[in-house]
Scaffold this motif. Sequence first.
Motif, mmCIF file in Angstrom:
data_model
loop_
_atom_site.group_PDB
_atom_site.id
_atom_site.type_symbol
_atom_site.label_atom_id
_atom_site.label_comp_id
_atom_site.label_asym_id
_atom_site.label_seq_id
_atom_site.Cartn_x
_atom_site.Cartn_y
_atom_site.Cartn_z
ATOM 1 N N VAL A 127 0.996 -0.957 0.255
ATOM 2 C CA VAL A 127 0.119 -0.033 0.413
ATOM 3 C C VAL A 127 1.033 0.932 0.104
ATOM 4 C CG1 VAL A 127 -1.780 1.411 1.640
ATOM 5 C CG2 VAL A 127 -1.619 -0.959 0.812
ATOM 6 N N GLY A 128 0.088 2.301 -0.945
ATOM 7 C CA GLY A 128 1.448 3.211 -0.888
ATOM 8 C C GLY A 128 2.992 3.180 -2.400
ATOM 9 N N ASP A 129 3.845 3.700 -1.513
ATOM 10 C CA ASP A 129 4.831 3.411 -2.025
ATOM 11 C C ASP A 129 5.689 2.614 -1.647
ATOM 12 O OD1 ASP A 129 6.875 4.542 -4.905
ATOM 13 O OD2 ASP A 129 8.342 4.586 -3.143
ATOM 14 N N PRO A 130 6.666 1.582 -2.835
ATOM 15 C CA PRO A 130 7.440 -0.115 -1.982
ATOM 16 C C PRO A 130 8.561 0.411 -0.237
ATOM 17 C CG PRO A 130 7.376 0.065 -4.333
ATOM 18 C CD PRO A 130 6.463 1.712 -3.858
ATOM 19 N N PHE A 131 9.072 1.923 -1.014
ATOM 20 C CA PHE A 131 9.733 2.277 0.117
ATOM 21 C C PHE A 131 9.584 2.928 0.906
ATOM 22 C CE2 PHE A 131 12.341 0.988 -3.882
ATOM 23 C CZ PHE A 131 12.726 -0.110 -3.145
ATOM 24 N N GLY A 132 8.295 3.114 1.603
ATOM 25 C CA GLY A 132 7.282 3.516 2.991
ATOM 26 C C GLY A 132 7.676 2.810 4.021
ATOM 27 N N ALA A 133 7.924 1.896 4.015
ATOM 28 C CA ALA A 133 8.836 1.367 5.186
ATOM 29 C C ALA A 133 9.959 0.621 5.240
ATOM 30 C CB ALA A 133 7.287 0.657 5.503
ATOM 31 N N THR A 134 10.538 0.719 6.866
ATOM 32 C CA THR A 134 11.731 -0.256 6.223
ATOM 33 C C THR A 134 12.244 -1.738 6.178
ATOM 34 O OG1 THR A 134 11.977 0.003 8.439
ATOM 35 C CG2 THR A 134 13.643 2.002 7.540
ATOM 36 N N THR A 135 10.743 -2.244 6.263
ATOM 37 C CA THR A 135 10.884 -3.452 6.080
ATOM 38 C C THR A 135 11.220 -4.183 4.487
ATOM 39 O OG1 THR A 135 9.288 -3.793 7.832
ATOM 40 C CG2 THR A 135 8.793 -5.950 5.821
ATOM 41 N N ALA A 156 1.766 6.742 -5.701
ATOM 42 C CA ALA A 156 1.529 7.776 -4.410
ATOM 43 C C ALA A 156 1.853 6.983 -3.131
ATOM 44 C CB ALA A 156 0.550 8.414 -4.799
ATOM 45 N N SER A 157 2.093 7.749 -2.152
ATOM 46 C CA SER A 157 2.336 7.600 -0.910
ATOM 47 C C SER A 157 1.866 8.660 0.251
ATOM 48 C CB SER A 157 3.476 7.056 -0.079
ATOM 49 O OG SER A 157 4.031 7.945 0.247
ATOM 50 N N VAL A 158 1.719 8.061 1.517
ATOM 51 C CA VAL A 158 1.533 9.535 2.297
ATOM 52 C C VAL A 158 2.016 10.392 2.258
ATOM 53 C CG1 VAL A 158 2.457 7.683 4.085
ATOM 54 C CG2 VAL A 158 0.490 9.845 4.582
ATOM 55 N N MET A 159 3.182 10.741 2.002
ATOM 56 C CA MET A 159 5.051 10.676 2.019
ATOM 57 C C MET A 159 4.009 12.259 0.925
ATOM 58 S SD MET A 159 6.218 9.727 4.730
ATOM 59 C CE MET A 159 8.008 10.254 4.601
ATOM 60 N N ASN A 160 3.769 12.174 -0.558
ATOM 61 C CA ASN A 160 3.097 13.310 -0.857
ATOM 62 C C ASN A 160 2.092 13.794 -1.331
ATOM 63 O OD1 ASN A 160 2.653 10.819 -2.473
ATOM 64 N ND2 ASN A 160 4.128 11.281 -3.845
ATOM 65 N N ALA A 161 1.001 12.323 -0.656
ATOM 66 C CA ALA A 161 -0.113 12.954 -1.030
ATOM 67 C C ALA A 161 -0.636 14.102 0.144
ATOM 68 C CB ALA A 161 -0.952 11.460 -0.334
ATOM 69 N N ILE A 162 0.176 14.286 1.356
ATOM 70 C CA ILE A 162 -0.012 15.726 2.139
ATOM 71 C C ILE A 162 0.219 17.495 1.646
ATOM 72 C CG2 ILE A 162 0.616 13.653 4.117
ATOM 73 C CD1 ILE A 162 3.364 15.278 4.971
ATOM 74 N N GLY A 163 0.340 16.978 0.602
ATOM 75 C CA GLY A 163 1.079 18.147 -0.539
ATOM 76 C C GLY A 163 0.001 18.442 -0.743
ATOM 77 N N ILE A 164 -1.192 17.981 -0.491
ATOM 78 C CA ILE A 164 -2.514 18.574 -1.120
ATOM 79 C C ILE A 164 -3.431 19.920 -0.047
ATOM 80 C CG2 ILE A 164 -4.592 16.895 0.463
ATOM 81 C CD1 ILE A 164 -6.079 16.739 -1.730
ATOM 82 N N CYS A 165 -3.471 19.921 0.902
ATOM 83 C CA CYS A 165 -2.915 20.715 2.234
ATOM 84 C C CYS A 165 -2.659 22.115 2.072
ATOM 85 C CB CYS A 165 -3.060 20.407 3.820
ATOM 86 S SG CYS A 165 -1.527 20.407 4.363
ATOM 87 N N VAL A 261 -2.556 19.716 11.018
ATOM 88 C CA VAL A 261 -3.538 19.604 9.986
ATOM 89 C C VAL A 261 -3.561 17.975 10.325
ATOM 90 C CG1 VAL A 261 -4.218 19.428 7.863
ATOM 91 C CG2 VAL A 261 -2.907 20.975 8.462
ATOM 92 N N GLY A 262 -4.592 17.158 10.499
ATOM 93 C CA GLY A 262 -5.684 15.772 10.452
ATOM 94 C C GLY A 262 -5.496 15.797 9.167
ATOM 95 N N PHE A 263 -5.287 14.483 9.120
ATOM 96 C CA PHE A 263 -5.743 13.116 7.678
ATOM 97 C C PHE A 263 -6.186 12.434 7.863
ATOM 98 C CE2 PHE A 263 -2.275 16.159 6.777
ATOM 99 C CZ PHE A 263 -2.090 16.873 5.493
ATOM 100 N N ALA A 264 -7.814 11.901 7.544
ATOM 101 C CA ALA A 264 -8.015 10.662 7.694
ATOM 102 C C ALA A 264 -8.918 10.213 6.376
ATOM 103 C CB ALA A 264 -9.181 10.812 8.318
ATOM 104 N N ARG A 265 -7.828 9.000 6.311
ATOM 105 C CA ARG A 265 -8.661 8.070 4.703
ATOM 106 C C ARG A 265 -7.775 8.436 3.560
ATOM 107 N NH1 ARG A 265 -12.391 8.736 8.004
ATOM 108 N NH2 ARG A 265 -13.311 10.173 7.273
ATOM 109 N N LEU A 266 -6.403 9.651 3.735
ATOM 110 C CA LEU A 266 -5.429 10.152 2.442
ATOM 111 C C LEU A 266 -5.773 9.521 1.041
ATOM 112 C CD1 LEU A 266 -4.610 12.977 2.413
ATOM 113 C CD2 LEU A 266 -2.496 11.947 2.866
ATOM 114 N N GLY A 267 -6.375 10.091 0.236
ATOM 115 C CA GLY A 267 -5.981 9.232 -1.434
ATOM 116 C C GLY A 267 -7.601 8.503 -1.377
ATOM 117 N N SER A 268 -8.711 8.848 -0.848
ATOM 118 C CA SER A 268 -9.805 7.909 -0.657
ATOM 119 C C SER A 268 -11.127 8.958 -1.025
ATOM 120 C CB SER A 268 -10.255 6.796 0.395
ATOM 121 O OG SER A 268 -10.696 7.970 1.320
#
Length: 314
Positions: A127-135, A156-165, A261-268
């Motif tokens: 979910v998101g981008d492959p490198f959004g988690a160190t795992t 897309a991931s939360v790391m760039n989608a937060i730009g919407i605000c 800024v609070g975000f919920a269900r970003l991208g939906s």
Amino acid sequence: MLTSLVRLQKLLETEIQVVKKAQRAPIIHGNIIESSDPIKMLYIIGLGLGNEQDITLKGLEAVRKCQKVYMEAYTSLLSFGLSTDGLSNLEKLYGKAITLADREMVEEKADDILSDSRDADVAFLVVGDPFGATTHTDLVVRAKKMGIDVKIVHNASVMNAIGICGLQLYRYGETVSIPFFTESWRPDSFYEKIEKNKEMGLHTLCLLDIRVKEPSLESLCRGRKIYEPPRYMTINTAIEQLLEIGQAREDPVYTEDTECVGFARLGSEDQMIVAGTMRQLRSIDFGAPLHCLVIIGKMHPLEEEMLDFYRCRS
């Protein structure tokens, strides 16, 4: 003469077999193994943030040609991730059966996934981008050391989608994670990172804890794993924990009046974005997960103008 020809033919056949065997043998460079067998691929594919339709065309093409498909199911989830038909929607679109890969499978049995990639094309969905988690970085490193070819398909991931605000992405400092507090464990290492970001006038993205298929401490003590129900941290809980840590300082870098800024269900389709003070956001019901929070630093006038569209009016 005939005997000599037969011997020569057998000698040539032996040499051919030796050459073929050498061609198939892995080549070792340091700690990286290269194989000359027909190339099989491990695809690590980002799914985006919304639903099954957010996969890229390149990602969809890769999934459809893979023999095995795994889906990482603990560092994040799609907006439909809590619904009973979410996984079947993915399987219908991709035309493939999907194996859910929980934390134990990815972190303890990764070699099984990687072994599959030696004999067949394998897709690992994230979910998101492959490198959004160190795992996922660890998975790539292990695959390359085993001589397995890896191909990444970004999304897309939360790391760039937060730009919407409206807060500009290059004005963010180090991202922090806020874990659930327990009675005996109340970590505060994130505070110093927020403090440093604040000193430089930078915004801070706070990623909120997700606990899926986590064994209870009591069950671990008894030697038998019993998993707790899934938990997803809300913005409200995150603010309460942040304030608890801040109030323990003499001169806290944030207070109830700090703008966030609070975000919920970003991208939906039903994403929710609200800007306001910690006091204001703490009283808002942001609904279903996933949530994240941004602590605002120094703003450019254009950022202020854009953010005003999301400002809490109460």
